[in-house]
Structures are given as structure tokens and as C-alpha cells.
Scaffold this motif. Structure first.
Motif, PDB file in Angstrom:
ATOM      1  N   LYS A 289      52.287   4.003  -1.047  1.00 45.00           N
ATOM      2  CA  LYS A 289      51.779   3.113  -2.118  1.00 45.00           C
ATOM      3  C   LYS A 289      50.749   2.246  -1.660  1.00 45.00           C
ATOM      4  O   LYS A 289      49.815   2.253  -2.334  1.00 45.00           O
ATOM      5  N   ALA A 290      50.889   1.754  -0.376  1.00 45.62           N
ATOM      6  CA  ALA A 290      49.726   1.274   0.121  1.00 45.62           C
ATOM      7  C   ALA A 290      48.324   1.945   0.308  1.00 45.62           C
ATOM      8  O   ALA A 290      47.197   1.428   0.192  1.00 45.62           O
ATOM      9  N   PHE A 291      48.491   3.065   0.974  1.00 43.78           N
ATOM     10  CA  PHE A 291      47.506   4.138   1.076  1.00 43.78           C
ATOM     11  C   PHE A 291      46.818   4.500  -0.478  1.00 43.78           C
ATOM     12  O   PHE A 291      45.475   4.370  -0.361  1.00 43.78           O
ATOM     13  N   TRP A 292      47.658   4.526  -1.169  1.00 49.42           N
ATOM     14  CA  TRP A 292      46.884   5.181  -2.737  1.00 49.42           C
ATOM     15  C   TRP A 292      46.301   3.887  -3.224  1.00 49.42           C
ATOM     16  O   TRP A 292      45.298   4.139  -3.932  1.00 49.42           O
ATOM     17  N   GLN A 293      46.866   2.539  -2.933  1.00 50.29           N
ATOM     18  CA  GLN A 293      45.945   1.435  -3.587  1.00 50.29           C
ATOM     19  C   GLN A 293      44.531   1.331  -3.207  1.00 50.29           C
ATOM     20  O   GLN A 293      43.715   0.940  -3.821  1.00 50.29           O
TER      21      GLN A 293
END
Length: 360
Positions: free
Chosen positions: A264-268
Motif C-alpha cells: 500500500k505504501a509503495f503504491w501510494q
């Protein structure tokens, strides 16, 4: 319609196309693919049993890339079988792969290697029969010894491509003990640079002690600095996907999404900058927008289809593209428009076809 009128119309269309190309020229182009290593149990030839490479598939892909004349090839990991403590065998595998790609470097395409789990990890089976795969410091050092001269020789990049590569700093990597959880130096494993008005980040998705994670914190700061320098487009290359492609029921989750908070953090970050992430690991082609349902626009393009045994076994999928050897060609225009064309050929080595076109 008279023939003369038809010819006039055709000439008009061609003229308009040429005018559009002149008004919005391609300022950067690159190809990307990954996963060419062979399986020792099913290598096709005696040669491939020694070097553990799918020579037939990879050599054809490289010929097609060379014909397209991109400025760079980003190879997204698993170019060798690895998974052994025999350093001589690993060095031999690296040397064979480098020999296969050397022609590109002599014909205007700079080769940028990306780490994969087969380069970084060692497979171990304990007395109980449990197999684990973990990244090792020795493998990181072998990577630098085998690939470090390419990461990144900015003078050679200019000589090969004719354009500048700037803002490269081997020290610009996730710090040891930092928020991304890295335990060893990531120099020449995770790095970035600018070229042709775009920003390129290469990430190691299996760092020592933190297997299967993407450096989301580092990427956010790296992108922030690149935007401040004027970068307009953002491209990331790694081995493991942010999000697994479920081509059939029962596919095991095998990307960053094993660790949902990390994915999730990467894709944000990818969404904030409207980027594209090119990956492999699953031996298959797939393009998806993981956050599309929520209005997201960033793309994950999986091209782990450079010759390794297909993830989709015969009969697993009705989509013929799931058993195609495929690679992507990306063109960035002066306006910032991006066109991704994915080409491939089937398992029987039939005619190469365009499998997908993506524009944003």
C-alpha cells in the motif's frame, strides 16, 4: 470514390501523422523484460543445462528489441538461476547472460540490470524438509562484482544512447537502519537517475533481512527530489510485483502484497506521481491498474516473460497471452505522453504480435 481521391486522402492522413510526430517527438524510449533463467530440470538444450538460460526465447527477444532501437533495456531480474553457494557457477551464469546482451550495448541500447530473487537469495532446505529463500550479503557482493560496471556508467550511457544521464549517485539508496528496514548497503542495488526528461528508479525487492519488500520511504523522497529537478514522468523497475496477478484460482500471493502495508505504501507513491512500475517474478505478462477502482491511474506492467517456465501451466488459463514470451517497448513524447507497446510470441515460437497498447 475515385482512385485519385483515395490516394489524396491517404496522403493527407500520412501527412497529418508526420506532422503530429514532428510536433510531439519521442524524447526517450526504453524496453523492459525479465525472467530469462532456465529450469535445470527442463532446460531445452545441453548448452542451456550448463548456463541455465532459455537461450532461444531470450535471443529472439533481444533481436526484436535491437530492431526497435530503444535507448535502454531494463532487465527486471532473474537473469540467472543462482540459488547456489557455488560462486563459480553463478559467475558463469552472469557471464553468459552478459554475453547475450552485449550486442545491444554496441548498437545504441544501454543495458540496465535489476536484481531478482534468483540473484539475491539462497534456497535452503532444513532437516524437516522445509525450504526457505533468503537474501544473503554474499549475493549482494557478487551482484556488484558482476554488474556494478553497468550501474551506472554515465559516460558510457551518453556514448551508447546519445543522451545525458544525470542525478545518479551510488550513495542515493535506502540507508541501513532506515525506515525501509534495510540491514545492508543498497548501493548499486537500489538507485535512480534522470534521462530524457524522465526519472528512472531501480529497486531491490529482496534486500538482506527484508525479503519481499519495496523501499517505499526511499522512493517517496527520491521522487520528490526528481520532481523538484523538473522530471515529468516516473518509471520504476523491480523484480517482485507490488500486486500479484491472479490468473487462476489458487495462485499464491507472491509480491509485496504478502506484506499489505508495504504494498500500500509503495503504491501510494506510484499514484501520487502517476508512475509506471515494471516488474516480473511471475513468469507471465499482465498489465493492471491496482487502484483503478478508487480512481487511481498508475500502472503495474508485469513482463516476467523473458524465457523462464511459464507460471500458467498448460490449461490453467484461457488467455493465450498468459503463455506468451513478451517484452515491452515504452516511448515518452515531448508533451509527456507515454505509449507502452507489449510484443510477444507464443510458446511454439510463432509470429510476434502486439499484445497490448497502453497510453497515458
Amino acid at each position: 470514390m475515385r482512385i485519385s481521391t483515395m490516394l489524396f486522402c491517404a496522403a493527407l492522413v500520412l501527412g497529418q501523422g508526420a506532422a503530429m510526430a514532428a510536433s510531439d517527438p519521442v524524447v526517450m524510449s526504453f524496453a523492459t523484460v525479465g525472467d530469462s533463467r532456465a529450469d535445470p530440470a527442463s532446460a531445452a538444450t545441453a548448452q542451456d543445462k550448463v548456463y541455465l538460460q532459455n537461450t532461444r526465447a531470450l535471443s529472439r527477444i533481444l533481436r526484436e528489441i535491437q530492431a526497435a532501437k530503444p535507448k535502454a533495456l531494463f532487465f527486471n531480474g532473474d537473469m540467472i538461476m543462482g540459488y547456489t553457494a557455488d560462486q563459480g557457477a553463478i559467475a558463469r551464469q552472469y557471464a553468459y547472460w552478459r554475453g547475450m546482451t552485449a550486442g545491444l550495448m554496441e548498437n545504441g541500447t544501454y543495458v540496465v540490470p535489476v536484481t531478482g530473487n534468483h540473484e539475491m537469495q539462497f534456497k535452503h532446505t532444513d532437516a524437516a524438509g522445509t525450504t526457505t529463500k533468503t537474501a544473503r550479503l554474499e549475493n549482494e557482493e557478487l551482484w556488484r562484482a558482476s554488474m556494478g560496471d553497468l550501474i551506472l556508467d554515465t559516460a558510457r550511457w551518453k556514448a551508447v544512447t546519445g543522451i545525458e544521464a544525470s542525478a545518479f549517485d551510488a550513495g542515493n539508496a535506502p540507508p541501513v537502519g532506515g525506515p525501509d528496514g534495510n540491514q545492508t548497503s543498497q548501493s548499486q542495488l537500489t538507485f535512480s537517475f534522470d534521462a530524457g526528461g524522465s526519472h528512472f528508479a531501480v529497486i531491490d525487492t529482496d534486500p538482506v533481512g527484508n525479503d519481499g519488500h519495496g523501499p517505499a520511504h526511499w522512493l517517496a523522497e527520491d521522487f520528490r527530489q526528481a520532481r523538484a529537478r523538473g522530471a515529468r514522468r516516473f518509471f520504476v523497475f523491480g523484480h517482485k510485483p507490488a500486486y500479484t496477478y491472479y490468473f487462476k484460482d489458487g495462485v499464491e500471493t507472491d509480491g509485496m502484497d504478502i506484506y499489505p502495508d508495504n504494498a500500500k505504501a509503495f503504491w501510494q507513491v506510484m499514484e501520487e506521481y502517476g508512475g509506471a512500475y515494471f516488474c516480473g517474478h511471475q513468469h507471465i505478462f499482465n498489465a493492471q491498474q491496482p487502484a483503478r477502482a478508487d480512481g487511481g491511474k498508475a500502472w503495474q506492467v508485469m513482463v516476467g516473460s523473458g524465457g523462464s517456465p511459464f507460471s500458467a501451466k498448460d490449461g490453467d488459463s484461457r488467455n493465450p497471452q498468459d503463455r506468451s514470451y513478451a517484452w515491452a517497448l515504452v516511448k515518452v513524447h515531448a508533451s509527456g505522453k507515454v505509449r507502452i507497446e507489449v510484443y510477444g510470441f507464443d510458446e511454439h515460437y510463432g509470429k510476434t504480435k502486439r499484445l497490448r497498447t497502453i497510453q497515458f
